[in-house]
Design a protein around this motif. Structure first.
Motif, short mmCIF file in Angstrom:
data_model
loop_
_atom_site.label_atom_id
_atom_site.label_comp_id
_atom_site.label_asym_id
_atom_site.label_seq_id
_atom_site.Cartn_x
_atom_site.Cartn_y
_atom_site.Cartn_z
N GLY A 211 0.81 -1.22 0.00
CA GLY A 211 0.00 0.00 0.00
C GLY A 211 0.85 1.26 0.00
N GLU A 212 0.26 2.35 -0.51
CA GLU A 212 1.05 3.58 -0.65
C GLU A 212 1.37 4.22 0.68
OE1 GLU A 212 -1.47 6.21 -3.01
OE2 GLU A 212 -1.93 7.28 -1.18
N ASP A 213 0.76 3.74 1.77
CA ASP A 213 1.13 4.28 3.08
C ASP A 213 2.57 3.90 3.45
OD1 ASP A 213 -0.09 1.78 2.99
OD2 ASP A 213 -0.65 1.79 5.10
N HIS A 214 3.20 3.05 2.64
CA HIS A 214 4.59 2.64 2.93
C HIS A 214 5.62 3.41 2.11
CE1 HIS A 214 4.00 -0.57 5.80
NE2 HIS A 214 2.96 -0.99 5.10
N ILE A 215 5.17 4.43 1.37
CA ILE A 215 6.13 5.11 0.47
C ILE A 215 7.32 5.70 1.23
CG2 ILE A 215 6.41 7.11 -1.04
CD1 ILE A 215 3.85 6.42 -2.38
N SER A 216 7.07 6.37 2.36
CA SER A 216 8.22 6.98 3.04
C SER A 216 9.11 5.89 3.65
CB SER A 216 7.77 7.99 4.09
OG SER A 216 7.07 7.33 5.11
N ASN A 217 8.52 4.74 4.00
CA ASN A 217 9.35 3.63 4.46
C ASN A 217 10.26 3.14 3.34
OD1 ASN A 217 8.35 3.44 7.07
ND2 ASN A 217 6.62 2.19 6.43
N THR A 218 9.74 3.17 2.12
CA THR A 218 10.55 2.70 0.98
C THR A 218 11.82 3.54 0.86
OG1 THR A 218 8.60 1.89 -0.14
CG2 THR A 218 10.52 2.32 -1.53
N ALA A 219 11.67 4.86 1.02
CA ALA A 219 12.85 5.72 0.94
C ALA A 219 13.88 5.29 2.00
CB ALA A 219 12.44 7.18 1.14
N LYS A 220 13.40 5.05 3.22
CA LYS A 220 14.32 4.63 4.29
C LYS A 220 14.91 3.26 3.98
CE LYS A 220 11.65 7.06 7.80
NZ LYS A 220 10.61 6.89 8.83
N GLN A 221 14.09 2.38 3.49
CA GLN A 221 14.55 1.01 3.23
C GLN A 221 15.60 0.98 2.12
OE1 GLN A 221 10.99 -1.43 2.83
NE2 GLN A 221 10.26 -0.74 4.82
N LEU A 222 15.44 1.86 1.13
CA LEU A 222 16.44 1.88 0.06
C LEU A 222 17.82 2.26 0.61
CD1 LEU A 222 14.30 3.39 -2.82
CD2 LEU A 222 15.45 1.17 -2.84
N LEU A 223 17.83 3.18 1.59
CA LEU A 223 19.11 3.55 2.21
C LEU A 223 19.71 2.35 2.95
CD1 LEU A 223 18.18 7.09 3.60
CD2 LEU A 223 19.66 6.56 1.63
N LEU A 224 18.85 1.56 3.57
CA LEU A 224 19.34 0.37 4.29
C LEU A 224 19.88 -0.69 3.33
CD1 LEU A 224 16.62 0.11 7.06
CD2 LEU A 224 19.08 0.32 7.47
N TYR A 225 19.19 -0.88 2.20
CA TYR A 225 19.71 -1.84 1.21
C TYR A 225 21.13 -1.47 0.82
CZ TYR A 225 15.34 -4.33 0.20
OH TYR A 225 14.23 -5.13 0.29
N GLU A 226 21.29 -0.17 0.57
CA GLU A 226 22.60 0.31 0.12
C GLU A 226 23.64 0.08 1.21
OE1 GLU A 226 22.33 4.37 -1.20
OE2 GLU A 226 24.52 4.43 -1.47
N ALA A 227 23.29 0.47 2.44
CA ALA A 227 24.25 0.37 3.55
C ALA A 227 24.63 -1.09 3.81
CB ALA A 227 23.65 0.99 4.80
N LEU A 228 23.69 -1.99 3.63
CA LEU A 228 23.97 -3.40 3.92
C LEU A 228 24.53 -4.14 2.70
CD1 LEU A 228 20.74 -4.13 5.99
CD2 LEU A 228 23.08 -4.29 6.87
N GLY A 229 24.67 -3.43 1.59
CA GLY A 229 25.22 -4.05 0.38
C GLY A 229 24.29 -5.10 -0.20
N LEU A 230 22.97 -4.86 -0.10
CA LEU A 230 22.00 -5.85 -0.60
C LEU A 230 21.38 -5.37 -1.91
CD1 LEU A 230 20.21 -6.51 2.81
CD2 LEU A 230 21.86 -8.04 1.67
N ASN A 231 20.92 -6.33 -2.72
CA ASN A 231 20.24 -5.97 -3.97
C ASN A 231 18.87 -5.39 -3.68
OD1 ASN A 231 22.23 -6.80 -5.70
ND2 ASN A 231 21.45 -8.91 -5.79
N CYS A 232 18.53 -4.28 -4.34
CA CYS A 232 17.21 -3.66 -4.13
C CYS A 232 16.16 -4.33 -5.00
CB CYS A 232 17.25 -2.21 -4.57
SG CYS A 232 18.12 -1.21 -3.42
N PRO A 233 14.99 -4.60 -4.44
CA PRO A 233 13.88 -5.06 -5.29
C PRO A 233 13.27 -3.87 -6.03
CG PRO A 233 13.17 -4.88 -3.01
CD PRO A 233 14.62 -4.47 -3.03
N SER A 234 12.33 -4.15 -6.92
CA SER A 234 11.51 -3.08 -7.49
C SER A 234 10.34 -2.84 -6.55
CB SER A 234 10.96 -3.51 -8.85
OG SER A 234 12.01 -3.80 -9.71
N PHE A 235 9.72 -1.66 -6.67
CA PHE A 235 8.61 -1.34 -5.78
C PHE A 235 7.37 -0.95 -6.56
CE2 PHE A 235 12.33 -0.84 -3.14
CZ PHE A 235 11.92 -1.36 -1.93
#
Ligand code: GLU
Length: 476
Positions: A211-235
């Motif tokens: 759901g779109e109520d998670h959009i701001s979480n997505t921004a935060k999660q993308l930073l975590l993917y990068e920091a942890l060196g993980l592959n990002c999914p599509s959203f």
């Protein structure tokens, strides 16, 4: 690439229509792509998570026909992996311990509010020295762990529903808490954004659809993917479900859980069909009535709307009636007979039940209507106002009396249309009333009111139980 999507419900309540609709989109996309639809039970909120809610969610998904692949992942069983990711971030200097007390944080937010700024953590413990940390620990303070969010960062992704998205690090509320408060040198309970990233990566999720109520979480999660060196999914962020007034659908709007819709008499097929239409529009030339399998054939995100989807009871009811009207008498009976039994209504003659199902089927909107509309066939209905008024019409009672006398003279095995028509014609003639008056009066006598299904069939069904004479007698 293998498409792998997941639904990640929290078992803190029954299966909500919003979660179920997210499940529908995940399922449709997975099936369209020949991919996998997975489940992850996000049960880390120990106080509010309950096994009966997990059961309700799984039952609801199964009932809707949203079958999943692989065993569901239980998030609470993965806590070590979550803590390890946090330790990694601490070791890399990308996360740190923050000792600010709740009172201090409250005071900070109050001051921000007073000066008209939006509340955010001011990163005050981002650069504590070893001595400062030691001093806080000596005071007995426990620390949360925060992930550093660079105010200058720009986070971009291409959302499959909403297109290009851009967020500024400065708009994410300051450094984010990823683990709850815990004693010195330990890692407290990991929090949502961190665990979702770790789990989605571990499950090799290719597309996060929610759901779109998670959009701001997505921004935060993308930073975590990068920091942890993980592959990002599509959203893909799907529009919210709104109530008929245009506000987010909430508990206050009454029925919101799938088990409630089921109890009200909606079919799984209609509900799944309707949820698909809540935010997705069918391709040109395609019917709005479809099974999930049919929708999966043509499903794509470019037909998912950005705007919120208003809940429309009339449309859901229409779809449900369409599904019920397509059911065979046997299908209908398997749904309604258990409900009849609950009312204490016993059917001795399967053929009679079949004929009743044939009669009522075309007028049902909800499965429950198969109970309310069947009631006068099992229990003598009271004479209602419009029925009584009809019986008081000139000639009505004499005509019914003539009909009853004819019935009492003959003992038939059955009443076919032809015989019924002859009886009506003769009785009307002998009482000197129009046949229409008699028919309306007969309906009033049999059903207590002027509305109901086909009169002759109704009469024939009641006659097979001998109820027609009894109901005529009480009106005379
Ligand atoms: N447990 C979260 C929720 O129910 C999952 C959100 C997500 O899909 O990441 O809202």
């Amino acid at each position: 690439m293998t498409v792998r999507v997941r639904l990640a419900p929290s078992p803190t309540g029954t299966l909500h229509i919003g979660t179920a609709r997210t499940a529908v989109f995940n399922w449709l996309f997975a099936r369209h792509q020949n991919g996998k639809f997975l489940l992850r039970i996000e049960d880390t909120d120990k106080e509010r998570s309950k096994p009966e809610f997990t059961q309700n969610i799984l039952d609801g998904l199964r009932w809707l026909g949203l079958d999943w692949d692989e065993e569901p992942v239980i998030q609470s069983e993965r806590i070590e992996a979550h803590k390890q990711a946090i330790s990694q971030l601490l070791a890399q200097g990308l996360a740190y311990r923050c000792y600010a007390s709740e009172q201090e944080l409250d005071a900070m937010r109050e001051a921000q509010k007073a000066s008209g700024r939006p509340p955010r953590y001011d990163n005050r413990h981002r650069h504590l020295s070893g001595e400062e940390e030691e001093a806080y620990r000596a005071e007995g303070r426990e620390a949360v762990i925060r992930f550093r969010i660079d105010d200058e960062a720009t986070i971009v992704w291409t959302d499959l529903v909403r297109g290009p998205m851009q967020w500024r690090g400065a708009d994410l509320g300051g450094d984010m808490v990823i683990a709850r408060r815990a004693p010195a040198n330990t890692v407290g309970d990991p929090l949502y954004n961190l665990v979702v990233v770790v789990d989605d990566a571990a499950m090799a999720i290719s597309h996060v659809i929610r759901g779109e109520d998670h959009i701001s979480n997505t921004a935060k999660q993308l930073l975590l993917y990068e920091a942890l060196g993980l592959n990002c999914p599509s959203f893909a962020h799907t529009p919210l479900i709104l109530n008929p007034e245009g506000r987010k659908l909430s508990k206050r709007d009454g029925v919101t859980s799938i088990s409630d819709f089921r109890a009200m008499g909606y079919t799984a097929e209609a509900l799944a069909n309707y949820m698909t239409l809540l935010g997705w529009s069918v391709p040109e030339g395609t019917e709005e009535r479809f099974t999930l399998r049919e929708a999966a054939e043509v499903f794509s995100f470019d037909r998912v709307n950005k705007a919120g989807a208003k809940f429309d009871w009339d449309k859901l009811n229409w779809l449900n009636s369409q599904v019920l009207h397509g059911w065979s008498p046997a299908e209908l009976l398997s749904a309604v007979e258990p409900l009849w039994q609950k009312q204490g209504w016993i059917v001795n003659d399967p053929l009679w039940a079949n004929d009743l199902a044939v009669l009522l089927g075309p007028s049902l909107t909800l499965i429950e209507d198969g109970v309310t509309q069947a009631k006068p066939f099992f229990e003598e209905p009271p004479l209602e106002e419009d029925g009584l008024k009809q019986l008081d019409q000139a000639g009505a009672r004499p005509a019914l009396q003539a009909l009853l006398s004819a019935l009492e003279l003959n003992a038939w095995d059955g009443l076919d249309v032809e015989r019924a028509q002859t009886l009506l014609k003769d009785a009307a003639a002998s009482a000197e009333v129009k046949k229409g008056v008699l028919m309306k009066s007969l309906r009033a006598a049999l059903l207590g009111r002027l509305q109901g299904p086909d009169l002759i069939t109704t009469w024939a069904l009641l006659a097979r139980l001998g109820h027609d004479r009894q109901r005529l007698r009480r009106c005379l």
